[in-house]
Scaffold this motif. Structure first.
Motif, PDB file in Angstrom:
ATOM      1  N   ALA A 151      29.218  38.587  27.670  1.00  0.00           N
ATOM      2  CA  ALA A 151      30.639  38.887  27.455  1.00  0.00           C
ATOM      3  C   ALA A 151      31.204  39.636  28.663  1.00  0.00           C
ATOM      4  CB  ALA A 151      30.816  39.726  26.186  1.00  0.00           C
ATOM      5  N   ALA A 152      30.433  40.599  29.180  1.00  0.00           N
ATOM      6  CA  ALA A 152      30.859  41.353  30.365  1.00  0.00           C
ATOM      7  C   ALA A 152      31.038  40.408  31.554  1.00  0.00           C
ATOM      8  CB  ALA A 152      29.824  42.436  30.692  1.00  0.00           C
ATOM      9  N   ALA A 153      30.078  39.508  31.759  1.00  0.00           N
ATOM     10  CA  ALA A 153      30.127  38.580  32.894  1.00  0.00           C
ATOM     11  C   ALA A 153      31.327  37.642  32.781  1.00  0.00           C
ATOM     12  CB  ALA A 153      28.828  37.773  32.969  1.00  0.00           C
ATOM     13  N   VAL A 154      31.585  37.149  31.554  1.00  0.00           N
ATOM     14  CA  VAL A 154      32.732  36.250  31.357  1.00  0.00           C
ATOM     15  C   VAL A 154      34.040  36.980  31.666  1.00  0.00           C
ATOM     16  CG1 VAL A 154      34.068  34.995  29.609  1.00  0.00           C
ATOM     17  CG2 VAL A 154      31.586  34.711  29.722  1.00  0.00           C
ATOM     18  N   LEU A 155      34.182  38.227  31.159  1.00  0.00           N
ATOM     19  CA  LEU A 155      35.424  38.986  31.375  1.00  0.00           C
ATOM     20  C   LEU A 155      35.670  39.271  32.853  1.00  0.00           C
ATOM     21  CD1 LEU A 155      35.359  41.549  28.417  1.00  0.00           C
ATOM     22  CD2 LEU A 155      37.146  39.871  28.860  1.00  0.00           C
ATOM     23  N   THR A 156      34.645  39.765  33.568  1.00  0.00           N
ATOM     24  CA  THR A 156      34.869  40.139  34.971  1.00  0.00           C
ATOM     25  C   THR A 156      35.003  38.905  35.872  1.00  0.00           C
ATOM     26  OG1 THR A 156      32.475  40.539  35.226  1.00  0.00           O
ATOM     27  CG2 THR A 156      33.865  42.457  34.854  1.00  0.00           C
ATOM     28  N   THR A 157      34.563  37.739  35.378  1.00  0.00           N
ATOM     29  CA  THR A 157      34.750  36.497  36.143  1.00  0.00           C
ATOM     30  C   THR A 157      36.122  35.896  35.866  1.00  0.00           C
ATOM     31  OG1 THR A 157      32.380  36.045  36.069  1.00  0.00           O
ATOM     32  CG2 THR A 157      33.815  34.173  36.534  1.00  0.00           C
ATOM     33  N   GLN A 216      44.812  36.399  38.592  1.00  0.00           N
ATOM     34  CA  GLN A 216      45.177  36.923  39.921  1.00  0.00           C
ATOM     35  C   GLN A 216      45.301  35.789  40.935  1.00  0.00           C
ATOM     36  OE1 GLN A 216      45.766  40.405  41.164  1.00  0.00           O
ATOM     37  NE2 GLN A 216      46.726  38.909  42.511  1.00  0.00           N
ATOM     38  N   ALA A 217      44.335  34.859  40.921  1.00  0.00           N
ATOM     39  CA  ALA A 217      44.375  33.739  41.866  1.00  0.00           C
ATOM     40  C   ALA A 217      45.608  32.866  41.604  1.00  0.00           C
ATOM     41  CB  ALA A 217      43.087  32.913  41.765  1.00  0.00           C
ATOM     42  N   LEU A 218      45.916  32.604  40.315  1.00  0.00           N
ATOM     43  CA  LEU A 218      47.085  31.792  39.958  1.00  0.00           C
ATOM     44  C   LEU A 218      48.381  32.474  40.403  1.00  0.00           C
ATOM     45  CD1 LEU A 218      46.364  30.386  36.375  1.00  0.00           C
ATOM     46  CD2 LEU A 218      46.683  29.090  38.497  1.00  0.00           C
ATOM     47  N   THR A 235      34.612  40.051  48.153  1.00  0.00           N
ATOM     48  CA  THR A 235      34.075  38.698  48.345  1.00  0.00           C
ATOM     49  C   THR A 235      32.676  38.758  48.964  1.00  0.00           C
ATOM     50  OG1 THR A 235      36.342  37.915  48.659  1.00  0.00           O
ATOM     51  CG2 THR A 235      34.589  36.409  49.300  1.00  0.00           C
ATOM     52  N   ALA A 236      32.483  39.656  49.930  1.00  0.00           N
ATOM     53  CA  ALA A 236      31.150  39.840  50.521  1.00  0.00           C
ATOM     54  C   ALA A 236      30.152  40.309  49.461  1.00  0.00           C
ATOM     55  CB  ALA A 236      31.218  40.843  51.677  1.00  0.00           C
ATOM     56  N   GLY A 237      30.588  41.236  48.609  1.00  0.00           N
ATOM     57  CA  GLY A 237      29.716  41.758  47.554  1.00  0.00           C
ATOM     58  C   GLY A 237      29.339  40.696  46.536  1.00  0.00           C
ATOM     59  N   VAL A 238      30.310  39.875  46.141  1.00  0.00           N
ATOM     60  CA  VAL A 238      30.043  38.814  45.171  1.00  0.00           C
ATOM     61  C   VAL A 238      29.083  37.779  45.779  1.00  0.00           C
ATOM     62  CG1 VAL A 238      31.096  36.949  43.820  1.00  0.00           C
ATOM     63  CG2 VAL A 238      32.202  39.171  43.931  1.00  0.00           C
ATOM     64  N   ALA A 239      29.235  37.511  47.073  1.00  0.00           N
ATOM     65  CA  ALA A 239      28.301  36.600  47.755  1.00  0.00           C
ATOM     66  C   ALA A 239      26.877  37.170  47.709  1.00  0.00           C
ATOM     67  CB  ALA A 239      28.743  36.365  49.193  1.00  0.00           C
ATOM     68  N   LEU A 247      37.294  32.107  43.321  1.00  0.00           N
ATOM     69  CA  LEU A 247      38.562  32.741  42.936  1.00  0.00           C
ATOM     70  C   LEU A 247      38.938  33.867  43.907  1.00  0.00           C
ATOM     71  CD1 LEU A 247      37.881  32.842  39.084  1.00  0.00           C
ATOM     72  CD2 LEU A 247      39.528  31.359  40.262  1.00  0.00           C
ATOM     73  N   ALA A 248      37.969  34.711  44.259  1.00  0.00           N
ATOM     74  CA  ALA A 248      38.248  35.821  45.179  1.00  0.00           C
ATOM     75  C   ALA A 248      38.589  35.290  46.571  1.00  0.00           C
ATOM     76  CB  ALA A 248      37.051  36.777  45.240  1.00  0.00           C
ATOM     77  N   SER A 249      37.964  34.160  46.968  1.00  0.00           N
ATOM     78  CA  SER A 249      38.255  33.567  48.281  1.00  0.00           C
ATOM     79  C   SER A 249      39.674  33.025  48.342  1.00  0.00           C
ATOM     80  CB  SER A 249      37.272  32.435  48.596  1.00  0.00           C
ATOM     81  OG  SER A 249      35.965  32.943  48.687  1.00  0.00           O
TER      82      SER A 249
END
Lengths: 86, 86
Positions: free
Chosen positions: B12-18, B24-26, B46-50, B74-76
Motif C-alpha cells: 500500500a505504501a509503495a502504491v501510494l508513493t508511486t 504531478q506529472a499530468l 530521480t537519481a535516488g529512485v534510479a 513519472l519523475a523524469s
C-alpha cells in the motif's frame, strides 16, 4: 553485514530520495510559490510516506523509520504551504 | 508469505508513493507551470529512485523494481519539463 555493498546502495538511495525534499520545502517556504505543485501529489505522497514509516516500525527497520520520519516532516511542510497558498 | 499483513502495508505504501507522481506529472504536462517546482528536488529524487531500482535488481525484489521503474518515468517527465520551462 550492516554495510555490505547491497546495503550501501540502499542507504545511498534512501539518503537521496529523503534529502531531495529539502530544496523543495525550502523553495516553497521562501517563495510561497506553490502554483506548479500538485495538491493530490503531496496528499498521496505524505499518506504513502506515513505508511512506509508504519511498515518500518512493523519490521523494526531503523533506516526505513528514520528516512520516512524526515520525509514526513518535509512533505508535510510542502503540503501545508500548498493548502495555504493555492 | 507474500501477502501477510506486513507486506500489505508495504505494498500500500509503495502504491501510494508511486501513484502520487501521476497527478504531478499530468499537471506539469498540461499547464507547463513548473515555477514552484524545485529543480534540485527532482534531480536528487530521480537519481535516488534510479538507485532504489538498482537496489531492487540486486535484491531480486520485484515490488521495489516495478514501483521504482514507474516512478523513474513519472519523475523524469517532471524533471524534463522543469529543465524546459524554468
Amino acid at each position: 553485514m550492516l554495510f555490505d555493498f547491497d546495503n550501501l546502495v540502499g542507504y545511498a538511495a534512501a539518503v537521496l530520495t529523503t534529502v531531495a525534499f529539502v530544496p523543495q520545502a525550502l523553495k516553497s517556504w521562501q517563495t510561497r510559490d506553490l502554483s506548479g505543485v500538485s495538491l493530490p501529489m503531496y496528499s498521496l505522497f505524505t499518506a504513502g510516506v506515513a505508511m512506509w514509516f508504519v511498515y518500518g516500525v512493523m519490521l523494526g527497520s531503523w533506516p526505513i523509520i528514520i528516512a520516512n520520519a524526515i520525509t514526513i516532516v518535509l512533505a508535510s511542510v510542502v503540503l501545508t504551504l500548498k493548502l495555504m497558498h493555492r
